[in-house]
Design a protein around this motif. Structure first.
Motif, short mmCIF file in Angstrom:
data_model
loop_
_atom_site.label_atom_id
_atom_site.label_comp_id
_atom_site.label_asym_id
_atom_site.label_seq_id
_atom_site.Cartn_x
_atom_site.Cartn_y
_atom_site.Cartn_z
N LEU A 1 0.83 -1.20 0.00
CA LEU A 1 0.00 0.00 0.00
C LEU A 1 0.86 1.25 0.00
N LEU B 1 2.46 1.72 -3.41
CA LEU B 1 1.51 2.19 -4.39
C LEU B 1 1.20 3.66 -4.19
N LEU B 2 0.95 4.07 -2.96
CA LEU B 2 0.65 5.47 -2.69
C LEU B 2 1.83 6.36 -3.02
N THR C 1 -5.60 1.10 -9.73
CA THR C 1 -6.91 1.26 -9.09
C THR C 1 -6.74 1.28 -7.58
N THR C 2 -7.38 2.25 -6.94
CA THR C 2 -7.48 2.25 -5.48
C THR C 2 -8.96 2.18 -5.13
N ASP D 1 -11.68 2.80 -2.02
CA ASP D 1 -11.90 3.53 -0.77
C ASP D 1 -13.26 3.09 -0.21
N ASN E 1 -5.34 -1.89 -5.15
CA ASN E 1 -5.16 -1.88 -3.71
C ASN E 1 -6.31 -1.15 -3.04
N CYS E 2 -6.48 -1.42 -1.77
CA CYS E 2 -7.49 -0.76 -0.96
C CYS E 2 -6.80 0.29 -0.10
N LEU E 3 -7.43 1.44 0.03
CA LEU E 3 -6.93 2.46 0.94
C LEU E 3 -7.34 2.09 2.37
N GLN F 1 -6.64 -9.36 1.28
CA GLN F 1 -6.61 -8.92 -0.10
C GLN F 1 -5.99 -10.05 -0.92
#
Length: 185
Positions: free
Chosen positions: A9, A12-13, A32-33, A35, A149-151, A163
């Protein structure tokens, strides 16, 4: 989330949020993120065509070939992208429609630094319970690469539990739990 998940994460950020120091060359990056919030889910796609593929991507957007990405051409491309995506929540398919978008200049895309930013908002109410979100980006081409990824949820009652990604990250599954906010993280 496991240590490896946090590291991915953060990487990616950092890659998405950092100014471009180098320009992409031969790939069309589709990052893709996701939220999560109690009142909905937002998918953000950041699409960055590399120098070697920019002309093809620009041609897909600039349908009249005038070198200007009109508002209608941008909307048409966002809808075209939406048709390559699939999203489901607990096995129920959710239609995705672009809610917002920002397009770079043609010159920025030709230079490999222009990023198309699309947002898809899913209005839903996440009640307490377990959820499984499945996402797939079906964009094709030998030059397409994906990240997903998920925020970290801002709501302390939403807990990401797992995940799962395909090897190329074009498919992503997210397991999460929505609680009453009283449980510790």
């Amino acid at each position: 989330m496991r240590h490896g998940g946090w590291m991915a994460l953060m990487a990616l950020l950092a890659a998405i949020g950092a100014p471009a120091q180098a320009h992409r060359l031969d790939e069309y990056l589709q990052a893709t993120t996701i939220d999560l919030a109690r009142d909905g889910i937002t998918l953000r796609l950041r699409l960055t065509p590399g120098v070697d593929v920019a002309a093809r991507v620009i041609g897909q957007i600039d349908r009249n070939g005038d070198g200007v990405l009109s508002a209608q051409e941008q909307q048409n491309y966002a809808e075209q992208v939406a048709r390559t995506l699939s999203l489901s929540l607990n096995g129920t398919s959710i239609a995705l429609h672009p809610d917002a978008g920002a397009f770079p200049t043609v010159a920025a895309m030709r230079g490999g630094a222009g990023t198309i930013d699309l947002a898809f908002d899913v209005r839903t109410r996440l009640e307490n319970g377990a959820y499984r979100l499945a996402y797939s980006n079906g964009a094709s081409g030998p030059d397409t690469v994906w990240l997903a990824n998920c925020l970290l949820p801002r709501d302390s009652s939403i807990h990401v539990t797992q995940q799962h990604r395909s090897a190329d990250q074009s498919s992503y599954r997210l397991d999460f739990v929505v609680g009453d906010g009283k449980s510790a993280r």
